[in-house]
Design a protein around this motif. Structure first.
Motif, short mmCIF file in Angstrom:
data_model
loop_
_atom_site.label_atom_id
_atom_site.label_comp_id
_atom_site.label_asym_id
_atom_site.label_seq_id
_atom_site.Cartn_x
_atom_site.Cartn_y
_atom_site.Cartn_z
N ALA A 1 0.84 -1.20 0.00
CA ALA A 1 0.00 0.00 0.00
C ALA A 1 0.88 1.25 0.00
O ALA A 1 1.94 1.29 0.63
CB ALA A 1 -0.91 0.00 1.22
N LYS A 2 0.42 2.26 -0.71
CA LYS A 2 1.20 3.50 -0.84
C LYS A 2 0.71 4.55 0.16
O LYS A 2 -0.40 4.45 0.70
CB LYS A 2 1.09 4.05 -2.26
N LYS A 3 1.52 5.55 0.37
CA LYS A 3 1.13 6.67 1.22
C LYS A 3 -0.15 7.31 0.67
O LYS A 3 -0.25 7.59 -0.52
CB LYS A 3 2.25 7.71 1.28
N GLY A 4 -1.13 7.51 1.54
CA GLY A 4 -2.41 8.09 1.11
C GLY A 4 -3.45 7.09 0.70
O GLY A 4 -4.63 7.45 0.53
N ASP A 5 -3.07 5.82 0.49
CA ASP A 5 -4.06 4.78 0.24
C ASP A 5 -4.90 4.56 1.50
O ASP A 5 -4.48 4.88 2.62
CB ASP A 5 -3.40 3.46 -0.16
N MET A 6 -6.10 3.99 1.32
CA MET A 6 -6.97 3.69 2.45
C MET A 6 -7.05 2.18 2.64
O MET A 6 -7.28 1.44 1.67
CB MET A 6 -8.39 4.23 2.21
N VAL A 7 -6.84 1.73 3.86
CA VAL A 7 -6.93 0.31 4.18
C VAL A 7 -8.19 0.09 5.01
O VAL A 7 -8.29 0.55 6.15
CB VAL A 7 -5.70 -0.17 4.96
N LEU A 8 -9.18 -0.58 4.42
CA LEU A 8 -10.46 -0.81 5.09
C LEU A 8 -10.33 -2.04 5.99
O LEU A 8 -10.07 -3.14 5.52
CB LEU A 8 -11.58 -0.98 4.07
N LEU A 9 -10.52 -1.82 7.27
CA LEU A 9 -10.40 -2.87 8.28
C LEU A 9 -11.72 -3.01 9.03
O LEU A 9 -12.44 -2.02 9.22
CB LEU A 9 -9.29 -2.52 9.28
N HIS A 10 -12.03 -4.22 9.47
CA HIS A 10 -13.22 -4.46 10.28
C HIS A 10 -12.81 -4.38 11.75
O HIS A 10 -11.91 -5.10 12.18
CB HIS A 10 -13.82 -5.83 9.99
N ALA A 11 -13.49 -3.54 12.52
CA ALA A 11 -13.10 -3.35 13.91
C ALA A 11 -13.20 -4.65 14.71
O ALA A 11 -12.33 -4.95 15.54
CB ALA A 11 -13.96 -2.27 14.56
N CYS A 12 -14.27 -5.41 14.49
CA CYS A 12 -14.49 -6.67 15.21
C CYS A 12 -15.55 -7.46 14.45
O CYS A 12 -16.21 -6.94 13.56
CB CYS A 12 -14.94 -6.41 16.64
N CYS A 13 -15.68 -8.73 14.83
CA CYS A 13 -16.76 -9.57 14.27
C CYS A 13 -16.74 -9.53 12.75
O CYS A 13 -17.76 -9.24 12.10
CB CYS A 13 -18.11 -9.15 14.81
N HIS A 14 -15.59 -9.79 12.15
CA HIS A 14 -15.37 -9.63 10.71
C HIS A 14 -16.48 -10.29 9.90
O HIS A 14 -16.82 -11.45 10.10
CB HIS A 14 -14.02 -10.25 10.33
N ASN A 15 -17.05 -9.49 9.00
CA ASN A 15 -18.12 -9.96 8.10
C ASN A 15 -17.50 -10.21 6.73
O ASN A 15 -16.97 -9.29 6.13
CB ASN A 15 -19.20 -8.87 8.02
#
Length: 394
Positions: A166-180
């Motif tokens: 991933a590059k600087k400024g990219d967005m990494v979408l993560l699930h906080a908990c209970c991954h769906n």
């Protein structure tokens, strides 16, 4: 103009709901739709919500607009619930949104304004609406490995290897908990490693927080998110009140932005309010008002947390019962992951053909990738499901 339109692909979960409704069998089991259900198959209104609604009905004097960002009491209460004291309030901006999905959409619109070339990194797999909205907005997408189909746990090494690109400024979408849809969560030490990697690459975390309180507890479920907020300069959080407050149809969500410094707060807040204005002007208030009443009233909050904990423990009990019954029937511990996962969802590991056999031969409805909603079970249906899973050869 309208005759130029083409049919859109049907939502697979909505198709599944319709198929379930049309199935005449009495013993059918719905594990597809993503809502919590009690032992009687109902999605109840929580006690604290009922009490708050009565109080609101008695005290409310107007239905006039709030403001573009929503009621300040709601955004402040939600910021505290989600972030605790992990970041100072002068770096926070927030808007109320129509549900968590609305928060995701507004977050991605914000990214498009700020950095239209940013790549959005999604876990493989993820909630289907994530890539759908991103593609609709024309933003670049990349995937990172997340789920190990063999162990039914997190492929953490693969995740880190992919996110290192991933590059600087990219967005990494993560699930906080209970991954769906997998139910497999990162541990707190793993969240720390992810924070190290994001610090190194300059990519920005975007957290989908739809199930806080459904996993290991309200604070425990926010621990990874709070760790990132305490260490990284920027963060976006899309949160939903649908599940943990049981107000699905009220469409109550929030988008929180953590800015690098207090000086940026005003600009970020203006841009968030601008996006609300372009999309729907003033956000819905009824659900948000109930949430803020509950979170700021000690008695209501205590009752809500007690009922939420009962919901969490019920799902955990169903997980443990199903894993135990599958172990008894299969003579192996290969389904032990079900007890280790958290939240509403798990992938049981069935092939599409086996999922179809479950539906056809046993009246068990789950999504084609074998995602099932644990909350769709009860004490009577657990052994029925376990036998069906073994019968189709999973």
């Amino acid at each position: 103009m309208l005759n130029a339109l083409r049919p859109q692909p049907q939502d697979k979960i909505l198709q599944l709901i319709q198929m379930y409704k049309e199935d005449p069998r009495d013993a059918k089991i719905d594990l597809g739709v993503g809502v919590y259900k009690d032992a009687n198959g109902l999605t109840p209104v929580m006690r604290a919500i009922k009490t708050a609604e009565k109080q609101l009905w008695e005290s409310e004097t107007t239905k006039s607009y709030t403001n573009l960002s929503g009621d300040p009491a709601y955004t402040a209460a939600m910021q505290d619930l989600i972030l605790g004291d992990s970041v100072t309030s002068d770096r926070l901006s927030a808007i109320a949104t129509p549900g968590g999905t609305g928060a995701i959409r507004q977050a991605l619109e914000l990214v498009k304004i700020a950095n239209p070339d940013a790549t959005i990194w999604l876990s493989n797999p993820t909630w289907p609406n994530h890539p759908s909205i991103i593609k609709f907005l024309g933003l670049p997408i990349a995937e990172y490995r997340y789920f190990d189909a063999e162990s039914r746990g997190v492929d953490f090494d693969g995740m880190l290897a992919d996110l290192a690109r991933a590059k600087k400024g990219d967005m990494v979408l993560l699930h906080a908990c209970c991954h769906n849809p997998t139910g497999a969560n990162l541990t707190l030490p793993q969240w720390s490693v992810v924070a190290d990697l994001l610090e190194k690459t300059g990519a920005i975390p975007f957290i989908d927080n739809a199930y806080q309180g459904f996993g290991d507890g309200l604070d425990e479920d926010a621990a990874g998110l709070r760790l990132l907020a305490s260490r990284l300069p920027e963060l976006l959080i899309a949160a939903s009140c649908s599940k943990n407050f049981g107000i699905y149809r009220e469409r109550t969500g929030i988008l929180i932005a953590v800015a690098p410094n207090a000086e940026m707060h005003g600009v970020v807040q203006q841009n968030l309010a601008f996006l609300n204005r372009q999309n729907f002007s003033f956000p819905p208030d009824h659900g948000a008002r109930l949430v803020s009443m509950i979170l700021t009233d000690p008695a209501l909050r205590a009752d809500w947390q007690q009922e939420l904990e009962a919901v969490r423990l019920n799902m955990l009990s169903l997980r443990e019962s199903l894993a135990s019954e599958l172990q008894r029937l299969s003579g192996s511990d290969r389904f032990g992951f079900l007890a280790q996962h958290r939240g509403m969802f798990s992938r049981v590991g069935a092939t599409p053909e086996q999922v179809e056999a479950l539906r056809r031969d046993h009246g068990v409805y789950m999504v084609g990738d074998s995602r099932m909603n644990i909350a769709g079970l009860n004490a009577q249906s657990v052994p029925v499901l376990a036998k069906a899973i073994i019968d189709v050869g999973v």
